[in-house]
Design an enzyme around this catalytic site. Structure first.
Site, mmCIF file in Angstrom:
data_model
loop_
_atom_site.group_PDB
_atom_site.id
_atom_site.type_symbol
_atom_site.label_atom_id
_atom_site.label_comp_id
_atom_site.label_asym_id
_atom_site.label_seq_id
_atom_site.Cartn_x
_atom_site.Cartn_y
_atom_site.Cartn_z
ATOM 1 N N HIS A 129 -5.796 5.142 -7.073
ATOM 2 C CA HIS A 129 -6.445 3.746 -6.737
ATOM 3 C C HIS A 129 -7.842 3.193 -7.113
ATOM 4 C CE1 HIS A 129 -3.386 3.731 -2.982
ATOM 5 N NE2 HIS A 129 -2.947 3.062 -4.121
ATOM 6 N N HIS A 153 -8.780 18.235 -29.567
ATOM 7 C CA HIS A 153 -8.689 18.046 -28.061
ATOM 8 C C HIS A 153 -7.599 16.654 -28.205
ATOM 9 C CE1 HIS A 153 -11.857 15.557 -29.591
ATOM 10 N NE2 HIS A 153 -11.542 14.527 -28.901
ATOM 11 N N THR A 172 -1.860 -8.841 -9.154
ATOM 12 C CA THR A 172 -1.365 -7.284 -9.335
ATOM 13 C C THR A 172 -1.935 -6.681 -10.379
ATOM 14 O OG1 THR A 172 0.376 -5.716 -9.645
ATOM 15 C CG2 THR A 172 0.781 -7.976 -10.064
ATOM 16 N N GLY A 203 -0.154 -5.305 -2.644
ATOM 17 C CA GLY A 203 -1.525 -4.537 -3.120
ATOM 18 C C GLY A 203 -2.532 -5.386 -3.541
ATOM 19 N N ARG A 245 3.127 1.331 -11.107
ATOM 20 C CA ARG A 245 4.304 1.403 -10.456
ATOM 21 C C ARG A 245 5.440 1.967 -11.388
ATOM 22 N NH1 ARG A 245 5.218 -3.525 -6.067
ATOM 23 N NH2 ARG A 245 4.261 -4.254 -7.709
ATOM 24 N N ARG A 261 -4.800 20.156 -18.650
ATOM 25 C CA ARG A 261 -5.243 19.679 -17.245
ATOM 26 C C ARG A 261 -4.843 18.429 -16.827
ATOM 27 N NH1 ARG A 261 -9.948 22.730 -15.892
ATOM 28 N NH2 ARG A 261 -9.289 24.846 -16.504
ATOM 29 N N ARG A 298 1.105 -5.084 4.251
ATOM 30 C CA ARG A 298 2.656 -5.258 4.029
ATOM 31 C C ARG A 298 2.908 -5.505 5.327
ATOM 32 N NH1 ARG A 298 1.293 -1.770 -0.575
ATOM 33 N NH2 ARG A 298 1.632 -2.880 -2.443
ATOM 34 N N LYS A 354 -7.825 18.412 -35.379
ATOM 35 C CA LYS A 354 -8.004 17.788 -34.183
ATOM 36 C C LYS A 354 -8.008 18.983 -32.970
ATOM 37 C CE LYS A 354 -7.738 13.634 -31.589
ATOM 38 N NZ LYS A 354 -7.357 12.605 -31.280
ATOM 39 N N ASP A 392 3.126 -6.225 -13.770
ATOM 40 C CA ASP A 392 4.745 -6.457 -13.719
ATOM 41 C C ASP A 392 5.327 -7.606 -13.171
ATOM 42 O OD1 ASP A 392 3.826 -5.989 -11.133
ATOM 43 O OD2 ASP A 392 5.221 -4.165 -10.815
ATOM 44 N N ASP A 417 5.780 -9.789 -6.688
ATOM 45 C CA ASP A 417 7.295 -10.267 -6.362
ATOM 46 C C ASP A 417 7.644 -10.325 -5.159
ATOM 47 O OD1 ASP A 417 7.733 -10.730 -9.180
ATOM 48 O OD2 ASP A 417 8.815 -8.841 -9.669
ATOM 49 N N ARG A 456 -12.286 -24.110 -2.949
ATOM 50 C CA ARG A 456 -12.918 -25.343 -3.293
ATOM 51 C C ARG A 456 -12.071 -26.373 -4.219
ATOM 52 N NH1 ARG A 456 -18.065 -22.686 -5.017
ATOM 53 N NH2 ARG A 456 -18.890 -21.935 -3.154
ATOM 54 N N ASP A 514 -0.741 -4.443 -12.119
ATOM 55 C CA ASP A 514 0.373 -3.657 -12.991
ATOM 56 C C ASP A 514 0.956 -4.587 -14.174
ATOM 57 O OD1 ASP A 514 0.072 -1.508 -11.096
ATOM 58 O OD2 ASP A 514 1.607 -2.351 -9.740
HETATM 59 P P1 ADP Z 1 3.983 -7.319 -3.702
HETATM 60 O O1 ADP Z 1 3.737 -8.602 -3.246
HETATM 61 O O2 ADP Z 1 2.739 -6.686 -4.532
HETATM 62 O O3 ADP Z 1 5.105 -7.165 -4.703
HETATM 63 P P2 ADP Z 1 5.243 -6.099 -1.598
HETATM 64 O O4 ADP Z 1 6.583 -5.909 -2.283
HETATM 65 O O5 ADP Z 1 4.911 -5.173 -0.592
HETATM 66 O O6 ADP Z 1 3.923 -6.522 -2.370
HETATM 67 O O7 ADP Z 1 5.422 -7.515 -0.719
HETATM 68 C C1 ADP Z 1 4.322 -8.052 0.145
HETATM 69 C C2 ADP Z 1 4.877 -8.587 1.550
HETATM 70 O O8 ADP Z 1 5.898 -9.746 0.967
HETATM 71 C C3 ADP Z 1 5.590 -7.710 2.326
HETATM 72 O O9 ADP Z 1 5.115 -6.592 3.157
HETATM 73 C C4 ADP Z 1 6.364 -8.863 3.034
HETATM 74 O O10 ADP Z 1 5.736 -9.321 4.126
HETATM 75 C C5 ADP Z 1 6.570 -10.088 1.751
HETATM 76 N N1 ADP Z 1 8.097 -9.541 1.404
HETATM 77 C C6 ADP Z 1 8.554 -8.426 0.442
HETATM 78 N N2 ADP Z 1 9.715 -8.636 0.146
HETATM 79 C C7 ADP Z 1 10.269 -9.805 0.732
HETATM 80 C C8 ADP Z 1 11.544 -10.488 0.785
HETATM 81 N N3 ADP Z 1 12.632 -9.881 0.264
HETATM 82 N N4 ADP Z 1 11.891 -11.486 1.543
HETATM 83 C C9 ADP Z 1 10.603 -11.992 2.160
HETATM 84 N N5 ADP Z 1 9.609 -11.363 2.426
HETATM 85 C C10 ADP Z 1 9.283 -10.383 1.290
#
Ligand code: ADP
Length: 323
Positions: free
Chosen positions: A253, A219, A128, A14, A174, A247, A75, A217, A132, A106, A28, A130
């Site tokens: 995004h 709202h 990211t 992402g 997420r 609502r 991806r 309050k 996370d 990750d 650089r 997130d």
């Molecule tokens: P993020 O990096 O934000 O966690 P994704 O999980 O979509 O996003 O991973 C991004 C890209 O990294 C994937 O499209 C793939 O090319 C690669 N990737 C994800 N998981 C693995 C994995 N277990 N082993 C090798 N490459 C991976």
């Protein structure tokens, strides 16, 4: 010592505001240390397809304030297979790329580990919105995303106040509630609903709204973290149990876009430079992280096995100051 002469940089997974500042810093710093730098378009897909651009000092001029990523991101399921990694390694060899910086989450770091193991020293930078990524207290994009969400919530509060309504606001993350917790406190919400904590409609929302009504309050704002529940259904339940017109708004995004804040540009600049410092010494298979106020690096496998929770202190503060 092996001297690395040519490195690549790519963004993967992402997108996040601040990725451009990280690309700029990598380019650089690479040039500063006497290396050639190539930008790889569309993440690991671009590496396999050898979709690159040679980067010079001016290639990254005026990109710091731009949202998104000038290299684009993608991806790539093919890359997540042993055959895909071999293809990427072959392409890197043909392009003369001897080291790589990957800005992503990750999933992208798993790819960075695989490439390092295949013989291309690769460094991960946490990018990211997130926040996370367990090994790092901070990820590039988090601050901008929170500020965007906050601005939207402030606007929603104006209309809620005018109509005596409750607003359920779904923020991104997420499965992680970092954005929800932070913007929940900063926007003065009545309730914050996240995956990481137990949730009970009656005690966590209905009683809080009733208490707020008793305190005069009229709202209310409920912040819900992405993928926790159907926000529209939650809004209907709140309306049915409290009698307050409710609502739901899914911010979506919009939180990923926009010009990065100072914090994101600064963190990205520092992390980008540190990544190249490792590569120039032929060190790979590391993730750059921000931990307890300093920039550090971890082995990728070690980093992927780490855990991080939301700050309990923030929940305690939220309980005391929410009326
Ligand atoms: P993020 O990096 O934000 O966690 P994704 O999980 O979509 O996003 O991973 C991004 C890209 O990294 C994937 O499209 C793939 O090319 C690669 N990737 C994800 N998981 C693995 C994995 N277990 N082993 C090798 N490459 C991976």
């Amino acid at each position: 010592m092996i001297i690395i002469k040519r490195i690549g940089v790519l963004t993967s997974g992402g997108d996040a505001p601040g990725m451009n500042a990280a690309i700029r810093a990598v380019v650089r710093a690479g040039l500063h240390f006497g290396m050639e730098v190539v930008g790889i378009r569309e993440g690991y897909k671009g590496l396999i397809e050898k979709n690159i651009m040679e980067m010079k000092y001016r290639s990254v001029s005026d990109i710091m304030a731009k949202g998104g990523t000038i290299l684009k991101t993608a991806r790539c399921t093919e890359f997540a297979t042993p055959e895909g990694v071999l293809k990427a390694k072959k392409s890197a060899d043909e392009l003369g790329i001897e080291g790589l910086v990957v800005i992503g989450g990750d999933g992208s770091f798993r790819g960075a580990r695989d490439l390092s193991n295949a013989g291309i020293p690769t460094i991960g930078i946490p990018g990211t919105i997130d926040n996370d990524i367990a090994c790092s207290d901070y990820t590039i994009g988090f601050d901008t995303a929170m500020n965007t969400a906050l601005e939207c919530i402030d606007k929603l509060k104006d209309t809620c106040a005018s109509h005596n309504r409750c607003s359920v606001v779904e923020v991104m993350g997420r499965h992680a509630g970092h954005i929800a917790l932070n913007v929940g406190i900063a926007s003065g919400a009545e309730a914050i609903v996240v995956h990481e904590r137990d949730f009970n409609l009656q005690t966590d929302i209905v009683e809080k709204i009733n208490k707020a009504i008793a305190n005069g309050k009229k709202h209310f704002v409920v912040i819900v973290s992405e993928l926790f529940c159907d926000s529209g259904k939650l809004a209907a339940q709140i309306e049915a149990t409290t009698g307050v017109e409710t609502r739901a708004t899914i911010l979506g995004h919009i939180q990923r876009g926009g010009s990065p804040t100072l914090r994101d540009r600064l963190m990205a600049s520092v992390m980008g430079e540190k990544a190249v410092e490792l590569l120039k010494d032929n060190i790979g298979n590391r993730v750059i992280a921000y931990k307890n106020g300093v920039t550090v690096d971890y082995d990728i496998t070690e980093a992927l096995n780490m855990k991080k929770d939301l700050k309990e202190e923030y929940f305690s503060v939220f309980k005391v100051i929410t009326y």
